[in-house]
Design an enzyme around this catalytic site. Structure first.
Site, PDB file in Angstrom:
ATOM      1  CD  GLU A  70      -5.305   9.915  -7.785  1.00  0.00           C
ATOM      2  OE1 GLU A  70      -4.267   9.811  -8.449  1.00  0.00           O
ATOM      3  OE2 GLU A  70      -5.794  11.004  -7.445  1.00  0.00           O
ATOM      4  CG  ASP A  87      -0.859   8.920  -8.682  1.00  0.00           C
ATOM      5  OD1 ASP A  87      -1.591   8.942  -9.697  1.00  0.00           O
ATOM      6  OD2 ASP A  87      -0.698   9.887  -7.932  1.00  0.00           O
ATOM      7  CB  ILE A  89      -1.543  10.295 -14.666  1.00  0.00           C
ATOM      8  CG1 ILE A  89      -1.766   9.352 -15.847  1.00  0.00           C
ATOM      9  CG2 ILE A  89      -0.848  11.584 -15.140  1.00  0.00           C
ATOM     10  CD1 ILE A  89      -2.549   9.963 -17.019  1.00  0.00           C
ATOM     11  CG  ASP A  90       2.046  12.192  -8.704  1.00  0.00           C
ATOM     12  OD1 ASP A  90       1.050  12.454  -8.025  1.00  0.00           O
ATOM     13  OD2 ASP A  90       3.161  12.732  -8.526  1.00  0.00           O
ATOM     14  CB  THR A  92      -4.065  14.422 -13.314  1.00  0.00           C
ATOM     15  OG1 THR A  92      -3.820  13.053 -13.029  1.00  0.00           O
ATOM     16  CG2 THR A  92      -5.236  14.521 -14.269  1.00  0.00           C
ATOM     17  CG  ASP A 215      -0.198  11.856  -4.139  1.00  0.00           C
ATOM     18  OD1 ASP A 215      -0.456  11.794  -5.345  1.00  0.00           O
ATOM     19  OD2 ASP A 215      -0.990  12.325  -3.288  1.00  0.00           O
TER      20      ASP A 215
HETATM   21  C1  IPD Z   1      -1.069  15.532  -7.375  1.00  0.00           C
HETATM   22  C2  IPD Z   1       0.382  15.857  -7.612  1.00  0.00           C
HETATM   23  C3  IPD Z   1       0.711  17.229  -7.090  1.00  0.00           C
HETATM   24  C4  IPD Z   1       0.350  17.384  -5.640  1.00  0.00           C
HETATM   25  C5  IPD Z   1      -1.105  17.010  -5.426  1.00  0.00           C
HETATM   26  C6  IPD Z   1      -1.384  15.606  -5.921  1.00  0.00           C
HETATM   27  P1  IPD Z   1      -2.421  13.893  -9.029  1.00  0.00           P
HETATM   28  O1  IPD Z   1      -1.370  14.221  -7.819  1.00  0.00           O
HETATM   29  O2  IPD Z   1       1.215  14.937  -6.964  1.00  0.00           O
HETATM   30  O3  IPD Z   1       2.080  17.531  -7.205  1.00  0.00           O
HETATM   31  O4  IPD Z   1       0.568  18.699  -5.244  1.00  0.00           O
HETATM   32  O5  IPD Z   1      -1.411  17.101  -4.059  1.00  0.00           O
HETATM   33  O6  IPD Z   1      -2.736  15.286  -5.713  1.00  0.00           O
HETATM   34  O7  IPD Z   1      -3.778  14.352  -8.546  1.00  0.00           O
HETATM   35  O8  IPD Z   1      -1.950  14.624 -10.210  1.00  0.00           O
HETATM   36  O9  IPD Z   1      -2.303  12.421  -9.107  1.00  0.00           O
HETATM   37 CA    CA Z   2      -0.959  11.919  -7.327  1.00  0.00          CA
HETATM   38 CA    CA Z   3      -3.103  10.649 -10.104  1.00  0.00          CA
END
Ligand code: IPD
Ligand code: CA
Ligand code: CA
Length: 274
Positions: A70, A87, A89-90, A92, A215
């Protein structure tokens, strides 16, 4: 004699070393700078440095492998070559607010198929892992999707749309139906965690709009290895890049798919965009 590390072991090691970068910032929050990629889309230097650490670990073992990460290679695409989809940090937004649900997600794909994947939830220390054909595990114990086969027995999870706001009204209509027909809908804030929770049978079904490959690349392998089903919003398989996903056991996937068909207009159900 050195024993060769499996791809799953490498993913695990990379996740643990990535987690040490995140730990540094959770312990030194005053050093954390938060930038905006978009109005609702945050990024911190912890995201970037964690991804760099993960790649460094993997490159040590496999210098020729490709990456789709990402923060460093989001436009890289996916060929048939060995590609690590990351990813760092999923969740963030949760991380930036110290809300304790955020994960590292790492998957190895080859020939357009997931081969190995881990999702590591930083705060609980839960490590979800799977290898193609080898089942899914939580901290080394086998996991499987739930057996709930009626909506009135089911707990669902989702993520709220935040980029393409055109879907908000039909989406709210869909949520209303799920609120009426199921035990409820959760929004933990990390899609990787949502998927891992489906694999572990804690959540019976998950759907989301506008997710990216990083994701879902690891969490979907957890689900299929835990006996579950993954589809896009048109009963197809274009969910890695198609930005729409439904998953759960077979009964829940088909239930959610039916309600999405009824409540979301066709042009918004089509893969991509959003
Ligand atoms: C997000 C998370 C979130 C989802 C968003 C993603 P990120 O990832 O997975 O649950 O609803 O669409 O973008 O941006 O924190 O890596
Ligand atoms: Ca994510
Ligand atoms: Ca992320």
């Amino acid at each position: 004699m050195t024993t060769q590390r499996t791809d799953l072991q490498i993913a695990h090691e990379a996740a643990m070393k990535g987690a040490s970068v995140i730990r540094h910032y959770t312990e030194n929050r005053d050093r954390l700078t938060i930038d905006h990629k978009g109005r609702h889309d945050l990024v911190t230097q912890a995201d970037v440095e964690t991804e760099q650490k993960i790649i460094e670990v993997i490159r040590h073992y496999h210098p020729d492998d490709a990456f789709l990460g990402e923060e460093t290679s989001a436009d890289a695409g996916l060929s048939d070559a060995r590609t690590w989809i990351i990813d760092p940090i999923d969740g963030t937004t949760n991380f930036a607010h110290a809300f304790p649900v955020f994960c590292i997600s790492i998957a190895l794909w080859e020939n357009k198929e997931a081969k190995a994947g881990v999702v590591y939830e930083f705060n609980s220390g839960e490590l979800f892992s799977a290898e193609k054909g080898g089942g899914a595990f939580l901290n080394g114990r086998p996991i499987s999707v739930s057996k709930a086969d009626k909506p009135e027995e089911a707990l669902l999870a989702t993520g709220f749309p935040y980029r393409d706001l055109e879907i908000i009204d039909p989406y709210l209509g869909l949520l209303k139906v799920f609120m009426e027909e199921t035990h409820g809908v959760r929004r933990p804030g990390s899609a990787a965690y949502d998927l891992a929770s489906v694999a572990a049978g804690r959540i019976d079904g998950f759907f989301e709009y506008a997710l990216s490959p990083w994701d879902v690349a690891a969490g979907t392998l957890l689900i299929t290895e835990a006996g579950g089903t993954v589809t896009d919003w048109q009963n197809g398989q274009d969910w890695l890049f198609g930005k729409r996903i439904i998953c759960g056991n077979e009964a829940m996937t088909s239930y959610m798919s039916d309600r999405i068909n009824r409540h979301i207009p066709e042009k918004l159900r089509r893969a991509k965009g959003g």
